[in-house]
Design a protein around this motif. Structure first.
Motif, mmCIF file in Angstrom:
data_model
loop_
_atom_site.group_PDB
_atom_site.id
_atom_site.type_symbol
_atom_site.label_atom_id
_atom_site.label_comp_id
_atom_site.label_asym_id
_atom_site.label_seq_id
_atom_site.Cartn_x
_atom_site.Cartn_y
_atom_site.Cartn_z
ATOM 1 N N GLY A 1 -27.207 -33.439 51.060
ATOM 2 C CA GLY A 1 -27.638 -32.658 49.889
ATOM 3 C C GLY A 1 -27.816 -33.489 48.647
ATOM 4 N N LEU A 2 -27.861 -32.790 47.562
ATOM 5 C CA LEU A 2 -28.098 -33.381 46.249
ATOM 6 C C LEU A 2 -26.735 -33.681 45.643
ATOM 7 C CD1 LEU A 2 -30.674 -31.194 44.317
ATOM 8 C CD2 LEU A 2 -30.195 -33.583 43.806
ATOM 9 N N ASP A 3 -26.319 -34.955 45.595
ATOM 10 C CA ASP A 3 -25.028 -35.241 45.000
ATOM 11 C C ASP A 3 -23.919 -34.474 45.754
ATOM 12 O OD1 ASP A 3 -23.216 -36.084 43.081
ATOM 13 O OD2 ASP A 3 -23.736 -34.522 41.635
ATOM 14 N N GLY A 4 -24.157 -34.242 47.060
ATOM 15 C CA GLY A 4 -23.183 -33.512 47.881
ATOM 16 C C GLY A 4 -23.274 -32.007 47.744
ATOM 17 N N ARG A 5 -24.138 -31.522 46.846
ATOM 18 C CA ARG A 5 -24.261 -30.065 46.633
ATOM 19 C C ARG A 5 -25.196 -29.480 47.686
ATOM 20 N NH1 ARG A 5 -22.823 -29.400 40.957
ATOM 21 N NH2 ARG A 5 -22.672 -31.476 40.075
ATOM 22 N N GLY A 6 -25.025 -28.170 47.962
ATOM 23 C CA GLY A 6 -25.880 -27.516 48.952
ATOM 24 C C GLY A 6 -27.314 -27.385 48.476
ATOM 25 N N TRP A 7 -27.514 -27.161 47.183
ATOM 26 C CA TRP A 7 -28.842 -26.993 46.599
ATOM 27 C C TRP A 7 -28.714 -27.254 45.106
ATOM 28 C CZ3 TRP A 7 -26.018 -23.263 49.161
ATOM 29 C CH2 TRP A 7 -25.328 -22.362 48.357
ATOM 30 N N MET A 8 -29.875 -27.381 44.444
ATOM 31 C CA MET A 8 -29.837 -27.651 43.013
ATOM 32 C C MET A 8 -29.165 -26.471 42.301
ATOM 33 S SD MET A 8 -32.907 -29.186 40.790
ATOM 34 C CE MET A 8 -33.833 -27.710 40.466
ATOM 35 N N GLY A 9 -28.236 -26.761 41.408
ATOM 36 C CA GLY A 9 -27.558 -25.692 40.680
ATOM 37 C C GLY A 9 -26.305 -25.193 41.389
ATOM 38 N N ASP A 10 -26.009 -25.750 42.583
ATOM 39 C CA ASP A 10 -24.814 -25.343 43.329
ATOM 40 C C ASP A 10 -23.585 -25.978 42.660
ATOM 41 O OD1 ASP A 10 -23.190 -24.401 45.387
ATOM 42 O OD2 ASP A 10 -23.569 -26.137 46.683
ATOM 43 N N GLY B 1 -25.360 -29.743 52.085
ATOM 44 C CA GLY B 1 -24.485 -30.520 51.202
ATOM 45 C C GLY B 1 -23.623 -31.472 52.016
ATOM 46 N N ASP B 2 -22.541 -31.983 51.380
ATOM 47 C CA ASP B 2 -21.697 -32.927 52.122
ATOM 48 C C ASP B 2 -20.483 -32.251 52.774
ATOM 49 O OD1 ASP B 2 -19.964 -32.477 50.032
ATOM 50 O OD2 ASP B 2 -20.073 -34.505 49.205
ATOM 51 N N GLY B 3 -20.387 -30.934 52.615
ATOM 52 C CA GLY B 3 -19.328 -30.169 53.286
ATOM 53 C C GLY B 3 -18.023 -30.113 52.505
ATOM 54 N N THR B 4 -17.934 -30.887 51.410
ATOM 55 C CA THR B 4 -16.685 -30.859 50.638
ATOM 56 C C THR B 4 -16.740 -29.820 49.511
ATOM 57 O OG1 THR B 4 -17.391 -32.525 49.029
ATOM 58 C CG2 THR B 4 -16.310 -33.352 51.034
ATOM 59 N N GLN B 5 -17.902 -29.157 49.354
ATOM 60 C CA GLN B 5 -17.994 -28.129 48.303
ATOM 61 C C GLN B 5 -16.853 -27.128 48.531
ATOM 62 O OE1 GLN B 5 -20.459 -29.036 50.591
ATOM 63 N NE2 GLN B 5 -22.254 -27.823 50.071
ATOM 64 N N ARG C 1 -29.463 -19.796 44.541
ATOM 65 C CA ARG C 1 -30.400 -20.771 45.093
ATOM 66 C C ARG C 1 -31.823 -20.609 44.561
ATOM 67 N NH1 ARG C 1 -29.617 -21.770 51.509
ATOM 68 N NH2 ARG C 1 -27.730 -20.582 51.193
ATOM 69 N N VAL C 2 -32.171 -19.373 44.101
ATOM 70 C CA VAL C 2 -33.518 -19.157 43.562
ATOM 71 C C VAL C 2 -33.587 -19.880 42.216
ATOM 72 C CG1 VAL C 2 -35.197 -17.430 42.761
ATOM 73 C CG2 VAL C 2 -33.671 -16.903 44.678
ATOM 74 N N GLY C 3 -34.280 -21.015 42.203
ATOM 75 C CA GLY C 3 -34.319 -21.826 40.983
ATOM 76 C C GLY C 3 -35.326 -21.326 39.966
#
Ligand SMILES: NC(=O)c1ccc[n+]([C@@H]2O[C@H](COP(=O)([O-])OP(=O)(O)OC[C@H]3O[C@@H](n4cnc5c(N)ncnc54)[C@H](O)[C@@H]3O)[C@@H](O)[C@H]2O)c1
Length: 306
Positions: free
Chosen positions: A258-267, A190-194, A73-75
């Motif tokens: 989230g971002l495109d369903g992701r929890g964070w950028m880079g997930d 995120g959207d929970g489907t990760q 998560r640390v971008g």
């Protein structure tokens, strides 16, 4: 045999230390573990630590290199480049100067990025989508060059998500903490489907010890380690609710989108590694499925009262 573990005060490092029955460690954090035979409390990102890492590496049969900031998560690239990549360079320099013949590296499933093929095998193209994953790819490349130049036998273990009672952070801690402060609602990033693979820290540490017998002199050989399957975040939320003894019908699970369903950028949204190669060389997780590993870890966290 004498071993050195960098990151030996950390979550996975402590379990390797225990399974080895003792080792020297390098870690910025001092350890009071009785299995620590010798320690250097230095920052591996700093050039001034080199001498100390070299000194403690002398006479060792293997270095297990785990010291890094493990947060995807640390971008901020600086965190991962300085400790992850430059730190790996310093540890490799010490290994070369001290003539350490074996090197085992804690890499990550994030090296594959958004792989179109799952379960993803080791020869799948590396295309990380986070600076953390990029740092692991770059570190593996550096280890490969050092292995080739200096005849080191190196193994890079690409780990799925590692869980266990004494993990200092992660999705399980996040959920337990949130449910303790509000048992009626659980926010899921995120959207929970990760969907990802989770395996237990004891199986992970056993993989590190077994890796001493894997690979070839002069090469850096990659192995995936993980569970036999993957699990989605909503299922993890439901397991946590159940294990905490809460009534599932009274807990509202709220996803952030989230971002495109992701929890964070880079997930990475879908990460499931093929573990066939490690299986062929004798390693198999004793806690086979992601659900079993998650359930066991939640119970351990609750037992420890963390
Ligand atoms: N936990 C996971 O799910 C997971 C998954 C894939 C890969 N990994 C990798 O495994 C390794 C260990 O992860 P962990 O979960 O045990 O993390 P952790 O944070 O518990 O342990 C890392 C250790 O490294 C030490 N460290 C950090 N920066 C340092 C520095 N500059 N100099 C010296 N020591 C330093 C920390 O003090 C800590 O003790 C990391 O390289 C991580 O990227 C972990």
């Amino acid at each position: 045999m004498d071993y050195l573990i960098t990151g030996g005060s950390g979550f996975i490092g402590r379990h390797i230390l225990k399974q080895l029955g003792g080792a020297a460690i390098v870690d910025i954090v001092k350890s009071s573990d009785p299995n620590v035979r010798e320690q250097a409390n230095v920052d591996i990102a700093s050039e001034s630590s080199l001498e100390e890492i070299e000194r403690i590496s002398k006479g060792k049969q293997a270095i297990f290199h785990l010291a890094a900031n493990p947060e995807v998560r640390v971008g901020d690239p600086n965190v991962h480049i300085s400790v992850g990549l430059v730190g790996t360079y310093h540890v490799l320099e010490a290994a070369r100067k001290a003539d350490v013949p074996n090197f085992v590296f804690a890499s990550s499933s994030t090296v594959y990025g958004d792989a179109a093929l799952t379960p993803t095998p080791e020869d799948y193209p590396l295309a990380p989508i986070s600076t953390y994953g990029a740092m692991k790819v770059a570190s593996e490349a550096l280890i490969s060059a050092y292995a080739s130049y200096y005849g080191i036998k190196a193994v890079s273990l690409r780990l799925a998500n590692v869980v266990g009672g004494d993990a200092p952070r992660g999705v399980l801690h996040d959920f337990i903490g949130k449910l303790r402060s509000n048992p009626n609602e659980l926010e899921v990033l995120g959207d929970g489907t990760q969907t990802k693979s989770y395996f237990h820290v004891d199986d992970c540490a056993r993989g590190f010890v077994m890796a001493l017998n894997w690979g070839k002199k002069g090469k850096n050989t990659a192995y995936n380690l993980g569970a036999v399957d993957a699990i989605d975040v909503i299922s993890i939320a439901k397991i946590t609710i159940e294990e905490m003894g809460l009534n599932p019908s009274q807990v509202q699970i709220r996803t952030t989108g989230g971002l495109d369903g992701r929890g964070w950028m880079g997930d990475v949204k879908y990460a499931w590694l093929s573990i066939e190669k490690a299986k062929r060389d004798g390693w198999i997780p004793t806690i086979k499925t992601s659900e079993e590993a998650v359930r066991k870890a939640v119970r351990e966290i609750l037992e420890l009262g963390a």
